[in-house]
Design an enzyme around this catalytic site. Sequence first.
Site, PDB file in Angstrom:
ATOM      1  CB  SER A 134      26.432 -42.784  76.009  1.00  0.00           C
ATOM      2  OG  SER A 134      25.191 -42.940  76.779  1.00  0.00           O
ATOM      3  CE1 TYR A 147      23.535 -43.940  71.314  1.00  0.00           C
ATOM      4  CE2 TYR A 147      23.584 -43.553  73.539  1.00  0.00           C
ATOM      5  CZ  TYR A 147      24.032 -42.963  72.678  1.00  0.00           C
ATOM      6  OH  TYR A 147      24.956 -42.210  72.663  1.00  0.00           O
TER       7      TYR A 147
END
Length: 276
Positions: A134, A147
């Site tokens: 990501s 995350y």
Amino acid sequence: MTDKRVVVVTGGGTGIGEATARLLMEGGHQVVVAGRRAEPLRRLERETGVLAHPSDVGDPEAAEGLVEAALTAYGRLDGLVLNAGIGRGGAVGDLSLQDWEDVMRTNVTGPLLLLRAAIPHLLESRGSVVAVASVSALRNATGNAPYATSKAALLQLCRSVAVDYGRQGVRANIVCPGWVRTEMADRRMTRFAEEADLGGGGAEAAYAEATGVLPLGRPGEPREIAEVIGWLLSPAASYVNGAVLTADGGATALDPGTLAFDFHITPRGGAGPDPR
């Protein structure tokens, strides 16, 4: 790697994983899709002919079983797409330890276990690994510690494979998407629309708000990320190893210190974006 490849895709029931599986099947390859939810995998199996293998690869036996399923069905393993992931928010001082452990288990330990099971067979086929990380692996946001940390760890885990096994013919690369229309992103955008009071526009208004500052001015589609993954798996990318490829609409090319010249920006009270 032969023209007809055998590829395992985790998180393959929806979103980027599903789009990748469909793309590979259209190209004539054999695909095994894994995920925790059986129903989306079975649907994809019926529609495309992939081999569905519901499993939680955070379990060492399940990771080994997934690789064995590919070998039993097709006799080889040429590619591995590490796409399974979950998102949890929180700043370091107030995040839930359970959330931290859940994210690390799915986003980091699961890929590690699957790589350990797959490496001997990828060495034999001189295969390829693609990890779906990501932009959160490269840039951070408020309330995003679990995350972002997990995706940065996944990035370096995959680069370790590139460094340790490159001379033996195994390539490993990383794709870092920005906002892409997936189930997980849709849920976050729906919450954002409610939190920011975007006038009842729901997820669509939230996507427009979140991506309006990007050079491309829109979210990505799963198929667009799948195309990048498919290329990295292919012989066309034969000299690409250890690369980190952003597919983010230009997000990481922007200098945030200049956004105010083009946009009117005011704080929303510190409620930053949850993981993509």
